[in-house]
Design a protein around this motif. Structure first.
Motif, PDB file in Angstrom:
ATOM      1  N   ILE A 137       0.816  -1.122   0.067  1.00 11.45           N
ATOM      2  CA  ILE A 137      -0.053   0.108   0.023  1.00 11.45           C
ATOM      3  C   ILE A 137       1.135   1.014   0.014  1.00 11.45           C
ATOM      4  O   ILE A 137       0.519   2.158  -0.683  1.00 11.45           O
ATOM      5  CB  ILE A 137      -1.160  -0.079   1.162  1.00 11.45           C
ATOM      6  N   GLU A 138       1.886   1.384   0.620  1.00 13.82           N
ATOM      7  CA  GLU A 138       2.787   2.304   0.843  1.00 13.82           C
ATOM      8  C   GLU A 138       3.806   2.529  -0.274  1.00 13.82           C
ATOM      9  O   GLU A 138       4.649   3.509  -0.049  1.00 13.82           O
ATOM     10  CB  GLU A 138       3.458   2.301   2.118  1.00 13.82           C
ATOM     11  N   GLY A 139       3.889   1.470  -0.999  1.00 21.76           N
ATOM     12  CA  GLY A 139       4.834   1.432  -2.250  1.00 21.76           C
ATOM     13  C   GLY A 139       6.425   1.144  -1.794  1.00 21.76           C
ATOM     14  O   GLY A 139       7.068   1.685  -2.413  1.00 21.76           O
ATOM     15  N   VAL A 140       6.368   0.476  -0.754  1.00 21.81           N
ATOM     16  CA  VAL A 140       7.676   0.066  -0.300  1.00 21.81           C
ATOM     17  C   VAL A 140       8.122  -1.427  -0.973  1.00 21.81           C
ATOM     18  O   VAL A 140       7.422  -2.482  -0.636  1.00 21.81           O
ATOM     19  CB  VAL A 140       7.788   0.063   1.138  1.00 21.81           C
ATOM     20  N   ASP A 141       8.935  -1.636  -1.711  1.00 17.14           N
ATOM     21  CA  ASP A 141       9.413  -2.667  -2.492  1.00 17.14           C
ATOM     22  C   ASP A 141      10.252  -3.344  -1.245  1.00 17.14           C
ATOM     23  O   ASP A 141      11.125  -2.916  -0.910  1.00 17.14           O
ATOM     24  CB  ASP A 141      10.322  -2.706  -3.802  1.00 17.14           C
ATOM     25  N   LEU A 142      10.074  -4.740  -1.121  1.00 16.10           N
ATOM     26  CA  LEU A 142      10.628  -5.748  -0.198  1.00 16.10           C
ATOM     27  C   LEU A 142      11.090  -6.906  -0.725  1.00 16.10           C
ATOM     28  O   LEU A 142      10.740  -7.516  -1.709  1.00 16.10           O
ATOM     29  CB  LEU A 142       9.933  -6.160   1.092  1.00 16.10           C
ATOM     30  N   ASN A 143      12.225  -7.513  -0.296  1.00 18.43           N
ATOM     31  CA  ASN A 143      12.735  -8.674  -0.641  1.00 18.43           C
ATOM     32  C   ASN A 143      12.417  -9.638   0.582  1.00 18.43           C
ATOM     33  O   ASN A 143      12.439  -9.162   1.738  1.00 18.43           O
ATOM     34  CB  ASN A 143      14.544  -8.693  -0.552  1.00 18.43           C
ATOM     35  N   GLN A 144      11.994 -10.802   0.286  1.00 18.95           N
ATOM     36  CA  GLN A 144      11.414 -11.860   1.120  1.00 18.95           C
ATOM     37  C   GLN A 144      12.232 -12.870   1.276  1.00 18.95           C
ATOM     38  O   GLN A 144      12.241 -13.602   0.181  1.00 18.95           O
ATOM     39  CB  GLN A 144       9.771 -12.106   0.845  1.00 18.95           C
ATOM     40  N   PHE A 145      12.619 -13.460   2.287  1.00 13.28           N
ATOM     41  CA  PHE A 145      13.490 -14.614   2.463  1.00 13.28           C
ATOM     42  C   PHE A 145      12.447 -15.655   3.252  1.00 13.28           C
ATOM     43  O   PHE A 145      12.268 -15.477   4.423  1.00 13.28           O
ATOM     44  CB  PHE A 145      14.558 -14.550   3.283  1.00 13.28           C
ATOM     45  N   LEU A 146      11.880 -16.723   2.595  1.00 14.22           N
ATOM     46  CA  LEU A 146      10.971 -17.633   3.201  1.00 14.22           C
ATOM     47  C   LEU A 146      11.619 -18.739   3.629  1.00 14.22           C
ATOM     48  O   LEU A 146      12.703 -19.167   3.301  1.00 14.22           O
ATOM     49  CB  LEU A 146       9.927 -18.157   2.062  1.00 14.22           C
ATOM     50  N   PHE A 147      11.398 -19.109   4.928  1.00 14.01           N
ATOM     51  CA  PHE A 147      12.180 -20.140   5.708  1.00 14.01           C
ATOM     52  C   PHE A 147      12.317 -21.548   4.979  1.00 14.01           C
ATOM     53  O   PHE A 147      13.373 -22.079   4.912  1.00 14.01           O
ATOM     54  CB  PHE A 147      11.365 -20.386   6.931  1.00 14.01           C
ATOM     55  N   ASP A 148      11.229 -21.998   4.409  1.00 17.65           N
ATOM     56  CA  ASP A 148      11.257 -23.215   3.520  1.00 17.65           C
ATOM     57  C   ASP A 148      12.019 -23.319   2.391  1.00 17.65           C
ATOM     58  O   ASP A 148      12.811 -24.161   1.847  1.00 17.65           O
ATOM     59  CB  ASP A 148       9.951 -23.725   3.300  1.00 17.65           C
ATOM     60  N   GLU A 149      12.413 -21.996   1.881  1.00 14.78           N
ATOM     61  CA  GLU A 149      13.228 -21.790   0.515  1.00 14.78           C
ATOM     62  C   GLU A 149      14.801 -22.004   0.912  1.00 14.78           C
ATOM     63  O   GLU A 149      15.825 -22.153   0.208  1.00 14.78           O
ATOM     64  CB  GLU A 149      12.994 -20.477  -0.122  1.00 14.78           C
ATOM     65  N   TYR A 150      14.938 -21.749   2.277  1.00 14.49           N
ATOM     66  CA  TYR A 150      16.356 -21.984   2.807  1.00 14.49           C
ATOM     67  C   TYR A 150      16.461 -23.022   3.916  1.00 14.49           C
ATOM     68  O   TYR A 150      17.269 -23.221   4.953  1.00 14.49           O
ATOM     69  CB  TYR A 150      16.816 -20.736   3.475  1.00 14.49           C
ATOM     70  N   GLU A 151      15.728 -24.163   3.479  1.00 12.85           N
ATOM     71  CA  GLU A 151      15.682 -25.603   4.336  1.00 12.85           C
ATOM     72  C   GLU A 151      15.505 -25.452   5.674  1.00 12.85           C
ATOM     73  O   GLU A 151      16.124 -26.212   6.523  1.00 12.85           O
ATOM     74  CB  GLU A 151      17.247 -26.178   4.016  1.00 12.85           C
ATOM     75  N   ILE A 152      14.603 -24.701   6.107  1.00 12.62           N
ATOM     76  CA  ILE A 152      14.346 -24.463   7.438  1.00 12.62           C
ATOM     77  C   ILE A 152      12.851 -24.844   7.637  1.00 12.62           C
ATOM     78  O   ILE A 152      11.883 -24.146   7.242  1.00 12.62           O
ATOM     79  CB  ILE A 152      14.529 -23.044   8.007  1.00 12.62           C
ATOM     80  N   PRO A 153      12.514 -25.966   8.244  1.00  8.15           N
ATOM     81  CA  PRO A 153      11.190 -26.582   8.365  1.00  8.15           C
ATOM     82  C   PRO A 153      10.507 -25.602   9.420  1.00  8.15           C
ATOM     83  O   PRO A 153      10.151 -26.512  10.545  1.00  8.15           O
ATOM     84  CB  PRO A 153      11.358 -28.055   8.552  1.00  8.15           C
ATOM     85  N   TYR A 154      10.268 -24.415   9.376  1.00  7.91           N
ATOM     86  CA  TYR A 154       9.788 -23.723  10.541  1.00  7.91           C
ATOM     87  C   TYR A 154       8.376 -24.220  10.990  1.00  7.91           C
ATOM     88  O   TYR A 154       7.677 -24.664  10.050  1.00  7.91           O
ATOM     89  CB  TYR A 154       9.838 -22.194  10.313  1.00  7.91           C
ATOM     90  N   GLY A 155       7.776 -24.217  12.189  1.00  9.51           N
ATOM     91  CA  GLY A 155       6.670 -24.605  12.576  1.00  9.51           C
ATOM     92  C   GLY A 155       5.477 -23.956  12.702  1.00  9.51           C
ATOM     93  O   GLY A 155       5.526 -22.880  12.003  1.00  9.51           O
ATOM     94  N   TYR A 156       4.497 -23.995  13.409  1.00 10.45           N
ATOM     95  CA  TYR A 156       3.176 -23.257  13.409  1.00 10.45           C
ATOM     96  C   TYR A 156       3.544 -22.191  14.070  1.00 10.45           C
ATOM     97  O   TYR A 156       4.139 -22.001  15.207  1.00 10.45           O
ATOM     98  CB  TYR A 156       2.064 -24.151  13.906  1.00 10.45           C
TER      99      TYR A 156
END
Length: 319
Positions: free
Chosen positions: A172-191
């Motif tokens: 909404i504010e026009g701020v571009d982010l990079n996102q690092f998802l846990f499963d993409e870096y072999e971290i089976p993060y929980g609930y």
């Protein structure tokens, strides 16, 4: 006389909490004989984490990440996850696109906005190392309420955010982010987050707990079927400054409503393999220690969570 249940929120009211506020507004808790009170972390300026409030007897329920339960159990306090608020994790480590930090390994030597949770820095370090970095970042303790501003002003280089909250806000504010998802870096993060209680309280108040979960599930199911109306109920009932932008809240609600239920239409149900994968990953990476500081080599996940109090909650049939 109604049973009082104090629910310690993890953050100020947001769309992760919508189902609780819908259940309150529609009288579901009252009809179940429950007097539900929400405790905001602002009440003591974020001095006590929700799990801490539970351990001190200042709340009956709390919203926490799953690792809080692991942390307290390894310290001898039997906290227990009784439902997951979201069927799967939707958080990520984010950086500003303009920073040029577009991979976790580039966080070496950079400043990370830490919430100060027990295993948090270990998880971030492992993400960086899994991307072939050293894992040598600078944790900067930040109150949750100031983390977004700290990222925007470059006081910190990275933060752990909800894609359905801060992510929507960035759009909404026009701020571009990079996102690092846990499963993409072999971290089976929980609930994350989960609804947590003290095992002793759960055993003594099983009937009230079942009624609370049934009422709450109805609130979340309503939000799945009626996201716009649910957003309005959240705004009106919570009556909090962070909900003042209706467009923002409604956009967030539209997205997060898709994460409340699992593939079978159940709210709250936790799959054992998710807990096993996360706990075993923590053990393999030497994160878990007991009170004497000794490494924990095995932890029975069946002591960490249960679905037993959800037995009376029907699935939402979606055609």
């Amino acid at each position: 006389m109604n049973t009082q249940i104090r629910l310690a929120l993890d953050r100020t009211p947001n769309t992760n909490h919508t189902g609780f506020y819908v259940a309150l507004a529609k009288g579901s808790y009252e009809r179940a004989g429950l007097d539900v009170v929400f405790i905001s972390p602002e009440e003591d300026n974020y001095q006590k984490a929700p799990a801490r409030r539970l351990s001190l007897g200042e709340a009956e329920l709390a919203i926490t990440p799953s690792e809080s339960i692991v942390s307290y159990q390894t310290n001898g306090i039997p906290l227990l996850a009784i439902a997951t608020v979201l069927a799967r994790d939707i958080s990520a480590i984010v950086t500003l696109k303009e920073s040029g930090i577009d991979r976790p390994k580039q966080l070496d030597g950079k400043v990370y906005a830490s919430y100060g949770a027990r295993y948090e820095d270990d998880i971030i370090r492992q993400m960086i190392q899994n991307d072939d970095g050293r894992g040598q970042f600078i944790p900067h303790k930040s109150p949750w309420s100031g983390i977004w501003r700290a990222l925007l002003t470059r006081e910190v280089d990275a933060a752990w955010c909800w894609l359905t909250w801060e992510g929507v806000r960035a759009d909404i504010e026009g701020v571009d982010l990079n996102q690092f998802l846990f499963d993409e870096y072999e971290i089976p993060y929980g609930y994350n987050p989960v609804l947590t209680t003290h095992r002793d309280w759960a055993n003594k108040n099983a009937d009230a707990l079942r009624k609370f979960l049934e009422a709450t599930a109805l609130g979340f199911q309503f939000a799945v079927k009626n996201p716009d109306e649910a957003a309005k109920i959240l705004i009106k009932t919570a009556n909090h400054p962070t909900l003042s932008n209706r467009n923002f809240v409604e956009q967030s609600q539209q997205i997060v409503s898709g994460y409340y239920l699992d593939g079978e239409g159940h709210w709250g149900f936790m799959h054992r393999n998710i807990w096993v994968s996360f706990v075993n990953w923590m053990i393999r990476n030497h994160m878990l220690t007991d009170l004497s500081g000794e490494l924990i080599q095995r932890l029975d996940v069946d002591t960490l969570f249960t679905n037993e109090f959800l037995a009376g909650v029907p699935a939402l049939i979606r055609w």
